[in-house]
Design a protein around this motif. Structure first.
Motif, PDB file in Angstrom:
ATOM      1  N   LEU A  52       5.745  15.564  -4.475  1.00 37.55           N
ATOM      2  CA  LEU A  52       6.479  15.382  -3.235  1.00 37.55           C
ATOM      3  C   LEU A  52       6.138  14.021  -2.636  1.00 37.55           C
ATOM      4  O   LEU A  52       4.965  13.657  -2.544  1.00 37.55           O
ATOM      5  CB  LEU A  52       6.077  16.494  -2.253  1.00 37.55           C
ATOM      6  N   VAL A  53       7.165  13.273  -2.243  1.00 36.66           N
ATOM      7  CA  VAL A  53       6.976  12.008  -1.523  1.00 36.66           C
ATOM      8  C   VAL A  53       7.708  12.134  -0.190  1.00 36.66           C
ATOM      9  O   VAL A  53       8.903  12.435  -0.147  1.00 36.66           O
ATOM     10  CB  VAL A  53       7.518  10.804  -2.319  1.00 36.66           C
ATOM     11  N   LEU A  54       6.967  11.911   0.893  1.00 36.49           N
ATOM     12  CA  LEU A  54       7.510  12.064   2.235  1.00 36.49           C
ATOM     13  C   LEU A  54       7.663  10.705   2.906  1.00 36.49           C
ATOM     14  O   LEU A  54       6.755   9.870   2.818  1.00 36.49           O
ATOM     15  CB  LEU A  54       6.573  12.933   3.080  1.00 36.49           C
ATOM     16  N   LEU A  55       8.774  10.486   3.571  1.00 36.45           N
ATOM     17  CA  LEU A  55       8.902   9.305   4.420  1.00 36.45           C
ATOM     18  C   LEU A  55       8.011   9.520   5.636  1.00 36.45           C
ATOM     19  O   LEU A  55       8.135  10.521   6.337  1.00 36.45           O
ATOM     20  CB  LEU A  55      10.355   9.093   4.846  1.00 36.45           C
ATOM     21  N   HIS A  56       7.120   8.557   5.882  1.00 39.92           N
ATOM     22  CA  HIS A  56       6.034   8.732   6.842  1.00 39.92           C
ATOM     23  C   HIS A  56       6.454   8.226   8.224  1.00 39.92           C
ATOM     24  O   HIS A  56       6.615   7.030   8.423  1.00 39.92           O
ATOM     25  CB  HIS A  56       4.807   7.962   6.335  1.00 39.92           C
ATOM     26  N   ASN A  57       6.630   9.165   9.164  1.00 33.56           N
ATOM     27  CA  ASN A  57       7.056   8.827  10.526  1.00 33.56           C
ATOM     28  C   ASN A  57       8.237   7.845  10.540  1.00 33.56           C
ATOM     29  O   ASN A  57       8.128   6.727  11.079  1.00 33.56           O
ATOM     30  CB  ASN A  57       5.885   8.246  11.327  1.00 33.56           C
TER      31      ASN A  57
ATOM     32  N   ALA B 199      -7.701   6.752   0.081  1.00 33.52           N
ATOM     33  CA  ALA B 199      -7.561   8.195  -0.152  1.00 33.52           C
ATOM     34  C   ALA B 199      -7.002   8.517  -1.540  1.00 33.52           C
ATOM     35  O   ALA B 199      -7.502   9.421  -2.221  1.00 33.52           O
ATOM     36  CB  ALA B 199      -6.665   8.813   0.927  1.00 33.52           C
ATOM     37  N   GLN B 200      -5.970   7.791  -1.970  1.00 31.11           N
ATOM     38  CA  GLN B 200      -5.335   8.138  -3.244  1.00 31.11           C
ATOM     39  C   GLN B 200      -6.262   7.879  -4.425  1.00 31.11           C
ATOM     40  O   GLN B 200      -6.324   8.696  -5.352  1.00 31.11           O
ATOM     41  CB  GLN B 200      -4.016   7.373  -3.383  1.00 31.11           C
ATOM     42  N   THR B 201      -6.997   6.760  -4.362  1.00 31.01           N
ATOM     43  CA  THR B 201      -7.931   6.486  -5.470  1.00 31.01           C
ATOM     44  C   THR B 201      -9.073   7.491  -5.490  1.00 31.01           C
ATOM     45  O   THR B 201      -9.569   7.848  -6.559  1.00 31.01           O
ATOM     46  CB  THR B 201      -8.492   5.070  -5.350  1.00 31.01           C
TER      47      THR B 201
ATOM     48  N   THR C  60      -1.667  13.699   1.132  1.00 27.52           N
ATOM     49  CA  THR C  60      -2.326  12.413   1.393  1.00 27.52           C
ATOM     50  C   THR C  60      -1.292  11.351   1.746  1.00 27.52           C
ATOM     51  O   THR C  60      -0.111  11.648   1.930  1.00 27.52           O
ATOM     52  CB  THR C  60      -3.187  11.996   0.176  1.00 27.52           C
ATOM     53  N   ALA C  61      -1.735  10.116   1.835  1.00 25.48           N
ATOM     54  CA  ALA C  61      -0.836   8.985   2.118  1.00 25.48           C
ATOM     55  C   ALA C  61      -1.557   7.700   1.730  1.00 25.48           C
ATOM     56  O   ALA C  61      -2.794   7.646   1.727  1.00 25.48           O
ATOM     57  CB  ALA C  61      -0.455   8.944   3.594  1.00 25.48           C
TER      58      ALA C  61
ATOM     59  N   SER D  16       1.188  15.949  -2.417  1.00 27.07           N
ATOM     60  CA  SER D  16       2.235  15.248  -1.663  1.00 27.07           C
ATOM     61  C   SER D  16       1.647  13.960  -1.110  1.00 27.07           C
ATOM     62  O   SER D  16       0.489  13.929  -0.678  1.00 27.07           O
ATOM     63  CB  SER D  16       2.780  16.117  -0.522  1.00 27.07           C
ATOM     64  N   THR D  17       2.431  12.910  -1.166  1.00 29.56           N
ATOM     65  CA  THR D  17       2.011  11.628  -0.600  1.00 29.56           C
ATOM     66  C   THR D  17       3.197  11.037   0.148  1.00 29.56           C
ATOM     67  O   THR D  17       4.210  11.714   0.341  1.00 29.56           O
ATOM     68  CB  THR D  17       1.457  10.693  -1.680  1.00 29.56           C
ATOM     69  N   LYS D  18       3.073   9.808   0.593  1.00 32.75           N
ATOM     70  CA  LYS D  18       4.060   9.297   1.540  1.00 32.75           C
ATOM     71  C   LYS D  18       4.426   7.842   1.267  1.00 32.75           C
ATOM     72  O   LYS D  18       3.757   7.154   0.494  1.00 32.75           O
ATOM     73  CB  LYS D  18       3.510   9.443   2.972  1.00 32.75           C
ATOM     74  N   ALA D  19       5.457   7.404   1.957  1.00 39.51           N
ATOM     75  CA  ALA D  19       5.854   5.995   1.968  1.00 39.51           C
ATOM     76  C   ALA D  19       6.325   5.684   3.375  1.00 39.51           C
ATOM     77  O   ALA D  19       7.135   6.417   3.937  1.00 39.51           O
ATOM     78  CB  ALA D  19       6.971   5.722   0.964  1.00 39.51           C
ATOM     79  N   GLY D  20       5.795   4.626   3.934  1.00 39.42           N
ATOM     80  CA  GLY D  20       6.135   4.242   5.309  1.00 39.42           C
ATOM     81  C   GLY D  20       5.033   3.386   5.882  1.00 39.42           C
ATOM     82  O   GLY D  20       5.143   2.161   5.923  1.00 39.42           O
ATOM     83  N   PHE D  21       3.923   4.019   6.291  1.00 39.99           N
ATOM     84  CA  PHE D  21       2.776   3.271   6.791  1.00 39.99           C
ATOM     85  C   PHE D  21       2.001   2.649   5.633  1.00 39.99           C
ATOM     86  O   PHE D  21       1.911   3.227   4.541  1.00 39.99           O
ATOM     87  CB  PHE D  21       1.828   4.182   7.573  1.00 39.99           C
ATOM     88  N   PHE D  22       1.405   1.491   5.873  1.00 36.84           N
ATOM     89  CA  PHE D  22       0.551   0.868   4.857  1.00 36.84           C
ATOM     90  C   PHE D  22      -0.528   0.050   5.550  1.00 36.84           C
ATOM     91  O   PHE D  22      -0.387  -0.385   6.694  1.00 36.84           O
ATOM     92  CB  PHE D  22       1.360  -0.008   3.895  1.00 36.84           C
ATOM     93  N   THR D  23      -1.632  -0.155   4.849  1.00 39.38           N
ATOM     94  CA  THR D  23      -2.722  -0.969   5.372  1.00 39.38           C
ATOM     95  C   THR D  23      -2.369  -2.446   5.249  1.00 39.38           C
ATOM     96  O   THR D  23      -1.418  -2.819   4.551  1.00 39.38           O
ATOM     97  CB  THR D  23      -4.019  -0.702   4.595  1.00 39.38           C
ATOM     98  N   ALA D  24      -3.169  -3.293   5.896  1.00 39.49           N
ATOM     99  CA  ALA D  24      -2.943  -4.744   5.815  1.00 39.49           C
ATOM    100  C   ALA D  24      -3.060  -5.225   4.374  1.00 39.49           C
ATOM    101  O   ALA D  24      -2.289  -6.081   3.922  1.00 39.49           O
ATOM    102  CB  ALA D  24      -3.935  -5.475   6.710  1.00 39.49           C
TER     103      ALA D  24
END
Length: 301
Positions: A111-116, A40-42, A31-32, A57-65
């Motif tokens: 797992l935490v992935l750097l997102h794009n 999605a996470q909630t 997810t992300a 696995s989730t991510k860090a990089g993109f985020f919503t407003a």
């Protein structure tokens, strides 16, 4: 060995229901924080609470407003940075890791992935690599604190566009850790449309063999090319891949058979689609010779 099926939640229309099915089969869930307009996470949290052994696995990089506004309020992004909708700034990555854990209800993220990450400093490889190394250093901190088990990179075009190579990511992780690192995975698109990683892997080149040699998990995203492939693959091609499979199953099996791929991410919202995909990856893996034949047919004018 055929790769394992995993639930990808990017295009998933019924995340809780799909997650229950994935959890019941022991599948990995990806997810992300920006998926499902930030929900999605909630949505996954109750399922993960009920299935504590499911890996996420989730991510860090993109985020919503909305998340960007919260990050500004928390003092980890400036308003100008928040407008971009993407950041690898160390303070933001550190904050997002904690937020991911709270939203998912997990004290320790698998797992935490750097997102794009290629979205940062486009066209400036040295600056991009510095940003990745700095973000990796934050992820190493999180590993040392017990909040993260491993980390990696989820990319759409970074590896194919040569913004970075697997070997460079390994070097950056070693530098960030000051020695033994915890870089554990890469995620990239692999399909009968995005065939370059498959063709390269068959020749022992490209990101997939490099990742496999380093013992990294390789998560193949968009194996059905956003749901378009079943309509593009006719039954003749499906039968060439393996007689008796549907076009969707044939497409999935080709990706799952690619050397180096460990997980195939599928956003299967409905039970029939999940079962169809699970039946595909339960098949014996395609041989390298068969994969060469398939790529040759698809590369023909």
């Amino acid at each position: 060995m055929t790769a394992q099926l995993a639930l990808g939640t990017y295009r998933c229309q019924a995340i809780p229901e799909a997650a229950v099915r994935a959890a019941a089969s022991g599948a990995w869930i990806d997810t992300a924080p920006n998926y499902a307009t930030g929900q999605a996470q909630t949505l996954l949290s109750p399922v993960l609470a009920a299935h504590p052994h499911v890996r996420i696995s989730t991510k860090a990089g993109f985020f919503t407003a909305a998340t960007g506004a919260d990050a500004v309020d928390a003092g980890v992004l400036t308003e100008d940075q928040a407008v971009a909708g993407h950041s690898l700034a160390p303070n933001y990555v550190r904050w997002q890791i904690r937020r991911n854990g709270k939203q998912l209800g997990r004290e320790r993220l698998d797992l935490v992935l750097l997102h794009n990450p290629e979205r940062t400093h486009p066209g400036d490889r040295p600056a991009l690599h510095r940003a990745i190394r700095d973000a990796f250093a934050v992820l190493e901190e999180a590993v040392a604190a017990g909040h993260v088990a491993g980390y990696g990179v989820a990319t759409w075009a970074g590896l194919e566009g040569e913004a970075f190579a697997v070997g460079e990511l390994l070097t950056l992780a070693t530098e960030a850790a000051g020695g033994q690192h915890h870089l554990a995975a890469i995620q990239l698109p692999v399909s009968l449309v995005t065939m370059t990683p498959i063709a390269q892997a068959l020749d022992g080149r490209g990101p997939l063999p490099a990742a496999a040699d380093a013992g990294l998990r390789v998560m193949a995203s968009a194996p059905l090319h956003g749901g378009e492939l079943p309509g593009m693959v006719d039954q003749e091609l499906a039968d060439l891949i393996r007689p008796g499979l549907t076009p969707a199953q044939a497409s999935i099996l080709a990706v799952a058979s690619c050397p180096g791929v460990t997980n195939v991410l599928l956003a299967a919202s409905g039970a029939p689609h999940w079962k169809e995909a699970a039946d595909a990856v339960a098949q014996p893996s395609l041989t390298a010779a068969k994969l060469r034949e398939i790529t040759g047919v698809l590369a023909s004018p």
